[in-house]
Structure formats: C-alpha cells, structure tokens
Design an enzyme around this catalytic site. Structure first.
Site, PDB file in Angstrom:
ATOM      1  N   LYS A   1       2.667  38.198   0.191  1.00 29.28           N
ATOM      2  CA  LYS A   1       2.275  38.040  -1.208  1.00 29.28           C
ATOM      3  C   LYS A   1       2.626  36.663  -1.764  1.00 29.28           C
ATOM      4  CE  LYS A   1       0.617  42.203  -1.667  1.00 29.28           C
ATOM      5  NZ  LYS A   1      -0.825  42.437  -1.867  1.00 29.28           N
TER       6      LYS A   1
ATOM      7  N   SER B   1       4.330  49.231   5.571  1.00 29.53           N
ATOM      8  CA  SER B   1       2.929  48.814   5.496  1.00 29.53           C
ATOM      9  C   SER B   1       2.522  48.054   6.750  1.00 29.53           C
ATOM     10  CB  SER B   1       2.678  47.969   4.244  1.00 29.53           C
ATOM     11  OG  SER B   1       3.485  46.804   4.243  1.00 29.53           O
TER      12      SER B   1
END
Length: 315
Positions: free
Chosen positions: A58, A275
């Site tokens: 991110k 994830s």
C-alpha cells in the site's frame, strides 16, 4: 529580510527532500522464487512488498495519491488527510504524512487487529472507529461524511476511487515484474481489496503481452479474517476495478490461507500476512493446472503484524 526568506524556504526544501526520499524508498521490491509452490515446468515468483518503508504494498498507492493531491493543489499546508482503511494504506498514509508534515486521520472498523492499531498510532495517526458489522463500507461512509462536513480542512484521497491508486502499479509494479522476469511472466495473481494492485498491474502487463492471464483472488465468504481483501459479491465494488482484466477468479477461505501461511513459514522461511497467503493458495492452484509458464504474485505484507494471531498455531 534574509532571515525571513530563509525561514520560508527551509520548510519547502525540507518537504521536497522528504518527498524525494520517499520516491526513492517506495517500490523496486525483490522478486522471490517459491520452489515449494511450483509444478512441472511452472516457475513461481512473488514480490516482497514488505520491504517498502511502511511495510506493505500500500506504500505505492499511498505515495501516488499524496503526490497527486499535492500536484492538483488539494493537499498542502494545513490540510488533514482523511481516508478509510483496514490498516496498511492507513499505516502508509500515517508514516508519509508524518514525514511530509501532514496530519492524518484514518477511519477503520473497530475490529482491526491490535497490531495494526498500534502501528497507526505509532506513526501519529488519529483513529476514528466504525461499527465492525458494517465492514469497510461503513468506514468509507464515515470518511466521506467527515470530508463533506469540512472540505476546507480535509484532503480525501478516496483510495477506492482514485485513479492514482491503480496508476501506481501501472507505472511501478508491472514494469518491475516485466523487467525482473525478463518479460516471461504468463500469469499474474493478486488479491482484490481496493483492486488497485490487480487493475494497474494487469492493465500494463496486458499492454506488454496480451497473452498474460490475470487471476483475481477474493475471500470465499463475507465473513473472513483476510484483512485487506474484499468479498466483492457482497461488498461495494471499487470504481477503479476493471473486471475485463480478470481471466479467472479464485476464492480462498481463511483456514486455507492460514494453513498456507504455516506451510510457507516451514518450507520457505517466510512469515506472511493472511492476504499474501491467500494469494499463494491461488498461485499453487494455477501452477498445478499449467504445463509450463511463469506465475507471479505479490505478498502485500509480512506476517509481523499478526505474529500473535491464533491462526499461527499448528493444527
């Protein structure tokens, strides 16, 4: 006169230096070979995104959205950055905001992990908690409400709708994968959250080679512990998502991801977040169905922020 000029110029130069330092630190992550997931003549690789300064993939989108906000004059001195995040984008915002001199306010579901909460607070972010039953959609609604109530105070990048999100991967992640594999990548596998990673990376890879296949990964149900991923069948679909880039979808359960996380820790010495482990489950499936090829995924973060999670316990 000279002293006043120096006082004005110095913060500007410091901001520019901090911005260039972040540009240099974000991206260009290593590509790891994962022999334990390979099958027949299929090679498997993953980008180690935890090497970014705030510890996740991110960082790429967060920096791109901040720089885009500055370029358009929507972010500057005195503005507070506000956005909804399940953790990693917020952590990236917080670290970069501190370095660049911006206050950061992150709206999160109240059930985020203690480790993510600590990381956000350690970087100086102000946290706003929303009903966990409403998931990320509830957090997004609250961020929008706060922004609309005081648009002169807030800069709202809106990671789910901001083109700078996917462009960060179009301009960065995809060219890195292409260069690191010598243009041999045949399949790209990535989880769906904001969908910026999948959309931006696949859009560029498809331009470089129309034969590259895109495999999207999502949880198998709305109730899951795969932080950062969305069950798009029941959640609000981000406007930046380009479904035409999806050749196939793989659904993964929390339990499958947890087992894969333990497997990769044992076989590859990697401690991953769930994830990333979910992406690895999908990668192994894809590799097992091919006779040859180069399958590439990315691991969004390490497992450091969930190392005390009960799912790490052996079955």
């Amino acid at each position: 006169m000279h002293d006043n000029t120096a006082r004005v110029i110095t913060p500007v130069l410091e901001h520019q230096a901090a911005r260039e330092a972040l540009r240099a630190q974000v991206g260009k992550t290593p590509l790891l070979r994962l022999c334990s997931l390979e099958s027949r003549a299929v090679r498997v690789f993953a980008k180690a995104e935890w090497t970014n300064p705030a510890g996740s993939v991110k960082d790429r989108a967060a920096l791109a959205m901040i720089l885009d906000g500055e370029a358009w004059g929507r972010l500057g001195p005195g503005r507070t950055l506000i956005d909804a995040s399940s953790g990693n984008t917020g952590i990236a915002y917080a670290l970069m905001g501190r370095r660049l001199g911006y206050d950061v306010e992150i709206v999160v579901p109240a059930n985020i992990s203690d480790a993510r909460r600590r990381a956000l607070e350690d970087h100086g972010a102000t946290l706003v908690f929303t009903d966990p039953q409403e998931g990320m959609d509830g957090a997004i609604d609250e961020a929008v409400r706060r922004y609309l109530a005081d648009p002169r105070t807030y800069f709202y990048p809106d990671q789910y709708s901001n083109p700078a999100n996917w462009k960060a991967h179009y301009n960065g992640t995809a060219p890195e994968i292409w260069e690191q594999t010598g243009g041999s990548v045949t399949h790209f596998v990535a989880g769906l959250g904001t969908t910026g990673t999948f959309t931006g990376t696949m859009r560029r890879l498809r331009e470089l080679n129309p034969a590259v296949r895109g495999i999207a990964v999502q949880p198998d149900s709305p109730l899951h512990a795969l932080e950062g991923l969305k069950h798009l069948d029941t959640a609000r679909v981000p406007s930046i998502f380009d479904a035409s880039l999806v050749d196939s979808r793989e659904t993964v359960s929390t339990e499958e991801a947890a087992e894969m996380a333990r497997f990769l820790k044992r076989e590859e010495g990697l401690q991953l977040g769930l994830s990333g482990a979910a992406a690895a489950v999908a990668v192994r499936r894809v590799a097992s169905r091919q006779k040859s090829g180069v399958v590439v995924t990315l691991f969004p973060e390490s497992g450091q922020r969930i190392q005390d999670h009960p799912l790490w316990e052996d079955v």
